[in-house]
Design a protein around this motif. Structure first.
Motif, PDB file in Angstrom:
ATOM      1  N   TYR A  82       0.831  -1.200   0.000  1.00  0.00           N
ATOM      2  CA  TYR A  82       0.000   0.000   0.000  1.00  0.00           C
ATOM      3  C   TYR A  82       0.871   1.258   0.000  1.00  0.00           C
ATOM      4  CZ  TYR A  82      -3.750   3.240   1.125  1.00  0.00           C
ATOM      5  OH  TYR A  82      -4.636   4.276   1.086  1.00  0.00           O
ATOM      6  N   ALA A  83       1.943   1.238   0.776  1.00  0.00           N
ATOM      7  CA  ALA A  83       2.843   2.395   0.832  1.00  0.00           C
ATOM      8  C   ALA A  83       3.444   2.694  -0.531  1.00  0.00           C
ATOM      9  CB  ALA A  83       3.947   2.158   1.861  1.00  0.00           C
ATOM     10  N   ALA A  84       3.756   1.660  -1.294  1.00  0.00           N
ATOM     11  CA  ALA A  84       4.341   1.853  -2.625  1.00  0.00           C
ATOM     12  C   ALA A  84       3.377   2.592  -3.546  1.00  0.00           C
ATOM     13  CB  ALA A  84       4.731   0.500  -3.227  1.00  0.00           C
ATOM     14  N   ILE A  85       2.082   2.347  -3.389  1.00  0.00           N
ATOM     15  CA  ILE A  85       1.086   3.062  -4.195  1.00  0.00           C
ATOM     16  C   ILE A  85       0.886   4.476  -3.657  1.00  0.00           C
ATOM     17  CG2 ILE A  85      -1.361   3.121  -4.865  1.00  0.00           C
ATOM     18  CD1 ILE A  85       0.350   1.083  -6.395  1.00  0.00           C
ATOM     19  N   VAL A  86       0.748   4.605  -2.351  1.00  0.00           N
ATOM     20  CA  VAL A  86       0.500   5.910  -1.743  1.00  0.00           C
ATOM     21  C   VAL A  86       1.642   6.887  -2.053  1.00  0.00           C
ATOM     22  CG1 VAL A  86       0.238   7.123   0.466  1.00  0.00           C
ATOM     23  CG2 VAL A  86      -1.036   5.026   0.040  1.00  0.00           C
ATOM     24  N   ASN A 123      -0.999  13.649  -3.675  1.00  0.00           N
ATOM     25  CA  ASN A 123      -1.237  14.252  -2.371  1.00  0.00           C
ATOM     26  C   ASN A 123      -0.291  13.647  -1.339  1.00  0.00           C
ATOM     27  OD1 ASN A 123      -2.178  15.205   0.049  1.00  0.00           O
ATOM     28  ND2 ASN A 123      -4.314  14.659  -0.304  1.00  0.00           N
ATOM     29  N   GLN A 124       0.855  14.279  -1.111  1.00  0.00           N
ATOM     30  CA  GLN A 124       1.836  13.723  -0.179  1.00  0.00           C
ATOM     31  C   GLN A 124       1.430  13.881   1.279  1.00  0.00           C
ATOM     32  OE1 GLN A 124       4.551  11.616  -0.612  1.00  0.00           O
ATOM     33  NE2 GLN A 124       3.333  11.511  -2.475  1.00  0.00           N
ATOM     34  N   GLU A 125       0.492  14.803   1.567  1.00  0.00           N
ATOM     35  CA  GLU A 125      -0.016  14.878   2.933  1.00  0.00           C
ATOM     36  C   GLU A 125      -0.706  13.568   3.295  1.00  0.00           C
ATOM     37  OE1 GLU A 125      -1.250  17.722   0.910  1.00  0.00           O
ATOM     38  OE2 GLU A 125       0.570  18.818   1.419  1.00  0.00           O
ATOM     39  N   LEU A 126      -1.430  13.002   2.321  1.00  0.00           N
ATOM     40  CA  LEU A 126      -2.064  11.704   2.533  1.00  0.00           C
ATOM     41  C   LEU A 126      -1.014  10.635   2.806  1.00  0.00           C
ATOM     42  CD1 LEU A 126      -4.494   9.737   2.470  1.00  0.00           C
ATOM     43  CD2 LEU A 126      -4.123   9.560   0.006  1.00  0.00           C
ATOM     44  N   ALA A 127       0.046  10.645   2.033  1.00  0.00           N
ATOM     45  CA  ALA A 127       1.112   9.660   2.227  1.00  0.00           C
ATOM     46  C   ALA A 127       1.739   9.804   3.608  1.00  0.00           C
ATOM     47  CB  ALA A 127       2.181   9.809   1.144  1.00  0.00           C
ATOM     48  N   ASN A 128       1.975  11.037   4.035  1.00  0.00           N
ATOM     49  CA  ASN A 128       2.576  11.264   5.352  1.00  0.00           C
ATOM     50  C   ASN A 128       1.632  10.840   6.472  1.00  0.00           C
ATOM     51  OD1 ASN A 128       4.795  12.333   4.038  1.00  0.00           O
ATOM     52  ND2 ASN A 128       4.124  14.443   4.280  1.00  0.00           N
ATOM     53  N   GLU A 129       0.348  11.151   6.319  1.00  0.00           N
ATOM     54  CA  GLU A 129      -0.639  10.753   7.318  1.00  0.00           C
ATOM     55  C   GLU A 129      -0.754   9.233   7.385  1.00  0.00           C
ATOM     56  OE1 GLU A 129      -3.325  11.041  10.386  1.00  0.00           O
ATOM     57  OE2 GLU A 129      -2.021  12.581   9.549  1.00  0.00           O
ATOM     58  N   TRP A 130      -0.750   8.590   6.215  1.00  0.00           N
ATOM     59  CA  TRP A 130      -0.832   7.134   6.186  1.00  0.00           C
ATOM     60  C   TRP A 130       0.387   6.525   6.881  1.00  0.00           C
ATOM     61  CZ3 TRP A 130       2.117   3.114   4.383  1.00  0.00           C
ATOM     62  CH2 TRP A 130       1.500   1.877   4.449  1.00  0.00           C
TER      63      TRP A 130
END
Length: 133
Positions: free
Chosen positions: A75-79, A84-91
């Motif tokens: 999932y991280a590889a897709i995120v 939206n990198q804020e989403l990636a950081n929050e995830w």
């Protein structure tokens, strides 16, 4: 999921690598039909941009990662590929909290298993003394 099913989903995405998310939805509709495409449309809308940015080799590498059984890294590889990198950081922050909670839960479960094992040994000893009296 079978190799054929994976190809059925991945091929439209791969072929649409330079196209819009709507084009991906259209191609998935052609391959899977309106009902299944409608079911996948929200997922395609959210994660389609990540697949659009990937080459066919990138997509196959991601499928291999996903099938190795590490859902967090898959999932991280897709995120990481989403705009939206804020989403990636929050995830990533939520994932870290979940990993910590999992470690704590594993320790609690191990303690419970040990406690139950000790209790069962005591119960077996009591039962054995009743049988061999």
């Amino acid at each position: 999921m079978s190799d054929t099913a994976l190809r059925t989903i991945v091929e439209p995405i791969t072929e649409a690598a330079a196209q819009s998310v709507q084009t991906i939805i259209d191609q998935v509709t052609t391959k899977l039909g309106k009902t299944q495409a409608a079911t996948l449309a929200p997922v395609i809308a959210q994660y389609g941009p990540a697949f659009v940015a990937m080459t066919a080799a990138d997509i196959w590498a991601w499928i291999e990662l996903a099938t190795r059984g590490d859902p967090y890294e898959s999932y991280a590889a897709i995120v990481r590929r989403l705009p939206n990198q804020e989403l990636a950081n929050e995830w990533a922050a939520i994932n870290q909290k979940m990993q910590t909670a999992n470690v704590q839960n594993a320790a609690a479960v191990a303690w419970q298993r040990d406690a139950i094992g000790a209790l069962l040994k005591a119960l077996v000893a009591i039962a054995a003394t009743l049988v061999f009296v």
